[in-house]
Scaffold this motif. Structure first.
Motif, mmCIF file in Angstrom:
data_model
loop_
_atom_site.group_PDB
_atom_site.id
_atom_site.type_symbol
_atom_site.label_atom_id
_atom_site.label_comp_id
_atom_site.label_asym_id
_atom_site.label_seq_id
_atom_site.Cartn_x
_atom_site.Cartn_y
_atom_site.Cartn_z
ATOM 1 N N SER A 19 0.815 -1.230 0.000
ATOM 2 C CA SER A 19 0.000 0.000 0.000
ATOM 3 C C SER A 19 0.841 1.269 0.000
ATOM 4 C CB SER A 19 -0.944 0.008 1.209
ATOM 5 O OG SER A 19 -1.748 -1.145 1.222
ATOM 6 N N ASN A 20 2.007 1.233 -0.658
ATOM 7 C CA ASN A 20 2.848 2.426 -0.745
ATOM 8 C C ASN A 20 3.296 2.582 -2.199
ATOM 9 O OD1 ASN A 20 5.004 4.356 -0.612
ATOM 10 N ND2 ASN A 20 5.097 3.985 1.589
ATOM 11 N N ALA A 21 2.553 3.385 -2.935
ATOM 12 C CA ALA A 21 2.811 3.518 -4.370
ATOM 13 C C ALA A 21 4.177 4.124 -4.655
ATOM 14 C CB ALA A 21 1.719 4.371 -5.017
ATOM 15 N N ALA A 22 4.631 5.050 -3.800
ATOM 16 C CA ALA A 22 5.923 5.710 -4.031
ATOM 17 C C ALA A 22 7.064 4.697 -3.963
ATOM 18 C CB ALA A 22 6.132 6.821 -3.008
ATOM 19 N N ILE A 23 7.061 3.887 -2.899
ATOM 20 C CA ILE A 23 8.120 2.873 -2.765
ATOM 21 C C ILE A 23 7.976 1.820 -3.860
ATOM 22 C CG2 ILE A 23 9.056 1.078 -1.244
ATOM 23 C CD1 ILE A 23 8.370 2.770 1.127
ATOM 24 N N GLN A 24 6.765 1.498 -4.241
ATOM 25 C CA GLN A 24 6.552 0.532 -5.317
ATOM 26 C C GLN A 24 7.229 1.005 -6.607
ATOM 27 O OE1 GLN A 24 2.311 0.160 -5.570
ATOM 28 N NE2 GLN A 24 2.126 -0.939 -3.627
ATOM 29 N N LYS A 25 7.090 2.273 -6.933
ATOM 30 C CA LYS A 25 7.699 2.805 -8.155
ATOM 31 C C LYS A 25 9.218 2.791 -8.064
ATOM 32 C CE LYS A 25 3.870 5.812 -9.571
ATOM 33 N NZ LYS A 25 3.445 7.196 -9.844
ATOM 34 N N ILE A 26 9.755 3.174 -6.904
ATOM 35 C CA ILE A 26 11.216 3.193 -6.746
ATOM 36 C C ILE A 26 11.773 1.783 -6.907
ATOM 37 C CG2 ILE A 26 13.108 3.666 -5.149
ATOM 38 C CD1 ILE A 26 11.347 5.839 -3.894
ATOM 39 N N VAL A 27 11.133 0.819 -6.245
ATOM 40 C CA VAL A 27 11.605 -0.572 -6.324
ATOM 41 C C VAL A 27 11.520 -1.078 -7.763
ATOM 42 C CG1 VAL A 27 11.110 -2.928 -5.589
ATOM 43 C CG2 VAL A 27 11.039 -1.087 -3.926
ATOM 44 N N ALA A 28 10.436 -0.745 -8.457
ATOM 45 C CA ALA A 28 10.273 -1.213 -9.840
ATOM 46 C C ALA A 28 11.351 -0.634 -10.748
ATOM 47 C CB ALA A 28 8.886 -0.833 -10.358
ATOM 48 N N PHE A 29 11.657 0.647 -10.585
ATOM 49 C CA PHE A 29 12.646 1.276 -11.457
ATOM 50 C C PHE A 29 14.080 0.987 -11.021
ATOM 51 C CE2 PHE A 29 8.921 3.656 -12.757
ATOM 52 C CZ PHE A 29 9.131 3.781 -14.118
ATOM 53 N N GLU A 30 14.237 0.293 -9.915
ATOM 54 C CA GLU A 30 15.572 -0.185 -9.510
ATOM 55 C C GLU A 30 15.802 -1.614 -10.022
ATOM 56 O OE1 GLU A 30 18.149 1.125 -8.059
ATOM 57 O OE2 GLU A 30 17.318 3.115 -7.691
ATOM 58 N N ASN A 31 15.120 -1.975 -11.106
ATOM 59 C CA ASN A 31 15.314 -3.262 -11.779
ATOM 60 C C ASN A 31 14.804 -4.436 -10.961
ATOM 61 O OD1 ASN A 31 16.066 -4.424 -14.179
ATOM 62 N ND2 ASN A 31 18.130 -4.926 -13.517
ATOM 63 N N ALA A 32 13.750 -4.221 -10.178
ATOM 64 C CA ALA A 32 13.222 -5.296 -9.329
ATOM 65 C C ALA A 32 12.623 -6.419 -10.171
ATOM 66 C CB ALA A 32 12.168 -4.735 -8.381
ATOM 67 N N PHE A 33 11.913 -6.074 -11.252
ATOM 68 C CA PHE A 33 11.263 -7.103 -12.063
ATOM 69 C C PHE A 33 12.290 -8.092 -12.614
ATOM 70 C CE2 PHE A 33 7.982 -3.619 -12.953
ATOM 71 C CZ PHE A 33 7.186 -4.043 -11.909
ATOM 72 N N GLU A 34 13.383 -7.557 -13.132
ATOM 73 C CA GLU A 34 14.429 -8.421 -13.703
ATOM 74 C C GLU A 34 15.000 -9.361 -12.652
ATOM 75 O OE1 GLU A 34 16.798 -9.815 -16.776
ATOM 76 O OE2 GLU A 34 15.410 -8.135 -16.996
ATOM 77 N N ARG A 35 15.294 -8.831 -11.479
ATOM 78 C CA ARG A 35 15.930 -9.649 -10.442
ATOM 79 C C ARG A 35 14.969 -10.689 -9.879
ATOM 80 N NH1 ARG A 35 19.579 -5.231 -7.003
ATOM 81 N NH2 ARG A 35 20.653 -4.350 -8.805
ATOM 82 N N ASN B 151 2.518 -7.056 -5.076
ATOM 83 C CA ASN B 151 2.528 -5.751 -4.399
ATOM 84 C C ASN B 151 2.929 -4.638 -5.361
ATOM 85 O OD1 ASN B 151 1.818 -6.983 -2.030
ATOM 86 N ND2 ASN B 151 3.814 -6.797 -1.047
ATOM 87 N N LEU B 152 3.901 -4.935 -6.231
ATOM 88 C CA LEU B 152 4.417 -3.906 -7.140
ATOM 89 C C LEU B 152 3.442 -3.585 -8.268
ATOM 90 C CD1 LEU B 152 8.123 -5.141 -7.492
ATOM 91 C CD2 LEU B 152 7.302 -3.249 -6.097
ATOM 92 N N LEU B 153 2.617 -4.559 -8.672
ATOM 93 C CA LEU B 153 1.783 -4.381 -9.866
ATOM 94 C C LEU B 153 0.316 -4.074 -9.568
ATOM 95 C CD1 LEU B 153 3.209 -7.291 -12.061
ATOM 96 C CD2 LEU B 153 3.577 -4.850 -12.394
ATOM 97 N N LYS B 154 -0.200 -4.559 -8.463
ATOM 98 C CA LYS B 154 -1.635 -4.421 -8.213
ATOM 99 C C LYS B 154 -2.005 -2.959 -7.992
ATOM 100 C CE LYS B 154 -5.318 -6.917 -5.889
ATOM 101 N NZ LYS B 154 -5.644 -7.981 -4.921
ATOM 102 N N ASN B 155 -2.983 -2.490 -8.764
ATOM 103 C CA ASN B 155 -3.489 -1.110 -8.673
ATOM 104 C C ASN B 155 -2.398 -0.060 -8.891
ATOM 105 O OD1 ASN B 155 -6.090 -2.076 -8.004
ATOM 106 N ND2 ASN B 155 -5.490 -2.252 -5.850
ATOM 107 N N ASN B 156 -1.342 -0.418 -9.622
ATOM 108 C CA ASN B 156 -0.258 0.524 -9.922
ATOM 109 C C ASN B 156 -0.067 0.547 -11.441
ATOM 110 O OD1 ASN B 156 2.282 1.872 -10.232
ATOM 111 N ND2 ASN B 156 2.757 1.392 -8.100
#
Length: 724
Positions: A31-47, A73-78
């Motif tokens: 439930s934290n969209a800001a952290i979700q975006k940071i984690v996603a753009f730090e190459n989380a999906f690839e890892r 968590n990273l994708l739902k409602n984002n």
């Protein structure tokens, strides 16, 4: 930067650190969209996808489950992360997750959990609650990468969540819906997957969750799919029914479920058939042609008539007390069928038993269980009034409204109509498209039907209170609107034709433009060629004009050439003289060599006797001495020749050094006096070497004279030898 450093934990070689890092990021991203975006753009999906692959995809352990939960968590409602996931081509990497084989008997509980989460992750990307454009693009990506095909392969062999996932991948996407229609189930003989799924839906022995999943899949297949709706309805029409009865069609299964003794099958079949008619007036009219054989000896009845017959005999349908579910399903089907279809309303009113049945149901004061049925009967009666074209004299709008006023009362009618939207199960069904019921008894409303109720409730309430004059005015307005619509349709057609003509003209203009550009290029090329020819012509004219001047200056040129020719001829003559002298000396040298060879051979032939005679006379001893002296002189001459060649080579090197010394010394940092001293030394050495070469040459000449005199002496001795 704290999140960025935490992301490094996912690449840690120590599995304990990596796994704890995944758990920590799970908690941070909830439930934290800001952290979700940071984690996603730090190459989380690839890892995370790499970790899932390393752990064995669905065969992996609890680590795979944790990674899937973090991805959810990273994708739902984002929407931002979903778009990043799609643009990064990560959807393609989900396909290997579902390569699970046909045998699902030995699956572990962890594998089932992993597959369930993987399917949920697919559904997150194609959820109906996402923006339509985002869902559509993900659906297309899943088709093109083969993910939909892979899901359809395991459709019959895995958990019901697979069916729900396929449902949302095809929902509203024509390309995916067409593919799903072509999928065959692995049966003998092969049957369409839709038919096999419907068999499960109308089979009361199948699990409840499976039947709900199949219904949702069928609804998603028909959602905004007029082509699919037409194919389903066509299986019910008389001209397309298989006369041999060898194959079971989707329409036959739906009719069988509609009139079976299982109330859940009744409800599911009614809702499924209603979705085949949703927002499709043409199919509503065609379905009126469907005739059903009730029993041997009795004439066939229409499908519409059979539905109303079952409604009127509702008390005899089911002995288990779940008759409400069947009647609700049939009423939802009839309301959907009659709405916005005046011909269907006329057919419904043509049966004289229908209106008395509806008014009787609405007027009675029944228990709370029957309130839903009363509300739906009020809705169906209101539709019969609102979409009535007054073609039947006994059931015109005004007469039906008078009937309501006398038998029910307007206020009571409106109150009963409001029972629908106030019901708890109605509110629950309106929330999302997927049927989600805790038990079969709660299956009362369909999501799409709640939209229809919301649309019609207000207009029916207004229609009940309108007077005949207002109805007439409304009819006139409707006619005017119809005329206006016809005019608008006509102009739309004209505009469409003009647009088509305009498009054709644009294409012609583009073709002419390209042809014009080609012609311009050709003209430009020809102009440049003409200019080149002109330049060549002018150049020739100038050259012809200069010919006279060339003849005048030719004499002077010949004089200069004559002087140069004389010098060249002199040099050639000197060169020929030197060549002649050289050849003459070589010839003399060859003659001397031959004489010496002859002397050597004659001495060998004379033998020992002649040797003694020569020694007595003393002449031959002198000859031998001369011979030795001659050999010594020849070797000395060869050594001196080599020495002379060496000195000449050094002389040439010194001359080159002398020629290059001046500019080098001129650019050095030495003084002018030092330069002149160095130059003087070089000149002195050159002079000494030249004098030495000259002396050696003179010595060589004297040796040559001595050799000649020795040769003459040898010749005299040879003459004496012959005479003696």
């Amino acid at each position: 930067m704290g999140v960025s450093r935490l992301m490094d934990l996912l690449a840690d070689s120590r599995e304990v650190i990596r796994n704890d890092g995944v758990l920590l990021l799970q908690q941070l991203t909830k439930s934290n969209a800001a952290i979700q975006k940071i984690v996603a753009f730090e190459n989380a999906f690839e890892r995370l996808l790499d970790i899932i692959t390393e752990e064995g995809n669905s065969d992996g352990g609890i680590v795979v489950e944790d990674c899937l939960l973090l991805l959810q968590n990273l994708l739902k409602n984002n929407n931002s992360n979903q778009n990043f996931f799609k643009e990064g081509s990560y959807i393609q990497r989900m396909k290997p997750w579902f390569e699970v084989g046909d045998d699902n008997c030995g699956w572990s509980a962890q594998k089932v959990t992993n597959l369930h989460l993987m399917l949920q992750l697919v559904r997150v990307l194609v959820s109906p609650t996402n923006p339509p454009g985002a869902t559509s693009s993900c659906q297309k990506a899943m088709f093109h990468c083969g993910l939909l095909q892979q899901l359809c392969t395991i459709l019959m062999a895995t958990v019901t969540e697979t069916i729900n996932t396929v449902s949302e991948v095809i929902r509203g996407c024509q390309m995916n819906q067409d593919y799903f229609a072509s999928v065959n189930a692995p049966s003998n003989p092969p049957r369409p997957a839709i038919v096999v799924l419907l068999m499960s839906m109308v089979n009361e022995r199948q699990p409840f969750v499976l039947r709900c999943a199949v219904l949702y899949c069928f609804q998603c297949f028909l959602y905004k799919n007029q082509k699919g709706q037409g194919e389903i309805v066509s299986t019910l029409l008389p001209s397309t029914i298989d006369a041999t009865g060898n194959s079971v069609s989707a329409g036959q299964l739906l009719c069988g479920g509609l009139f079976s003794t299982d109330s859940l099958s009744n409800w599911c079949a009614a809702v499924a058939l209603a979705h085949a008619l949703q927002e499709n007036a043409t199919l509503k009219e065609q379905l009126l042609r469907v005739q059903l054989a009730t029993s041997i000896g009795n004439p066939p009845v229409s499908l519409l008539q059979q539905c109303t017959n079952i409604l009127s005999q509702g008390d005899k349908i089911d002995r288990r007390g779940s008759k409400v579910q069947t009647r609700v399903g049939l009423l939802m089907l009839l309301c959907t069928w009659l709405s916005n279809c005046s011909i269907a309303v006329t057919h419904f009113l043509h049966n004289p038993a229908n209106i008395p049945f509806l008014t009787g149901q609405i007027a009675e004061n029944l228990g709370e269980e029957e309130q839903l049925v009363q509300g739906l009967c009020a809705l169906l009666l209101g539709i019969s009034i609102y979409y009535n074209d007054n073609s039947l004299e006994n059931y015109r709008k005004e007469k039906l409204k008078q009937l309501i006023e006398k038998r029910i009362g307007r206020e009571n009618f409106i109150e009963k109509l409001g029972f629908i939207s106030k019901h708890e199960l109605y509110s629950r069904a309106a929330q999302k498209p997927q049927p989600s019921f805790s038990s079969p008894d709660h299956m009362m409303f369909d999501h799409e039907f709640t939209k229809l109720v919301k649309e019609l409730e207000g207009v029916i309430s207004k229609a009940i209170y309108k007077s005949s004059e207002e109805d007439k005015k409304e009819e006139e307005v409707k006619k005017t609107l119809e005329q206006h619509d016809n005019i608008v349709t006509h102009y739309k057609k004209v505009i469409r034709e003009q647009d088509q003509e305009l498009e054709e003209l644009k294409q012609q203009i583009n073709i002419l433009k390209s042809q014009n550009e080609q012609l311009q290029a050709t003209v430009t090329q020809q102009v440049s060629q003409i200019q080149q020819h002109k330049d060549q012509y002018n150049l020739l004219k100038v050259q012809l004009g200069k010919d006279t001047q060339h003849h005048n200056s030719h004499g002077d040129t010949l004089q200069m050439n004559g002087i140069q020719t004389e010098e060249v001829n002199k040099l050639k003559e000197e060169l020929e003289e030197w060549k002649t002298k050289h050849e003459l000396l070589q010839g003399q040298l060859r003659e001397k060599d031959s004489v010496i060879e002859k002397l050597k051979s004659s001495q060998l032939e004379m033998g020992t006797e002649q040797s003694s005679q020569i020694s007595k006379s003393g002449g031959l001893e002198h000859s031998n001495e001369l011979q030795k002296e001659l050999e010594r002189l020849r070797s000395q001459i060869q050594l001196q020749s080599a020495e002379i060649s060496k000195l000449q080579t050094e002389n040439q090197k010194l001359q080159v050094l002398n020629a290059t010394a001046d500019p080098v010394l001129g650019h050095s940092s030495a003084t002018a006096a030092q330069n002149s001293e160095w130059k003087g030394r070089l000149e002195q050495e050159i002079k000494e070497l030249k004098s030495e070469v000259k002396a050696l040459s003179e010595e060589k000449a004297s040796l040559k004279e001595y050799l000649d005199s020795s040769s003459s002496t040898v010749a005299i001795l040879q003459d004496e030898k012959r005479t003696g």
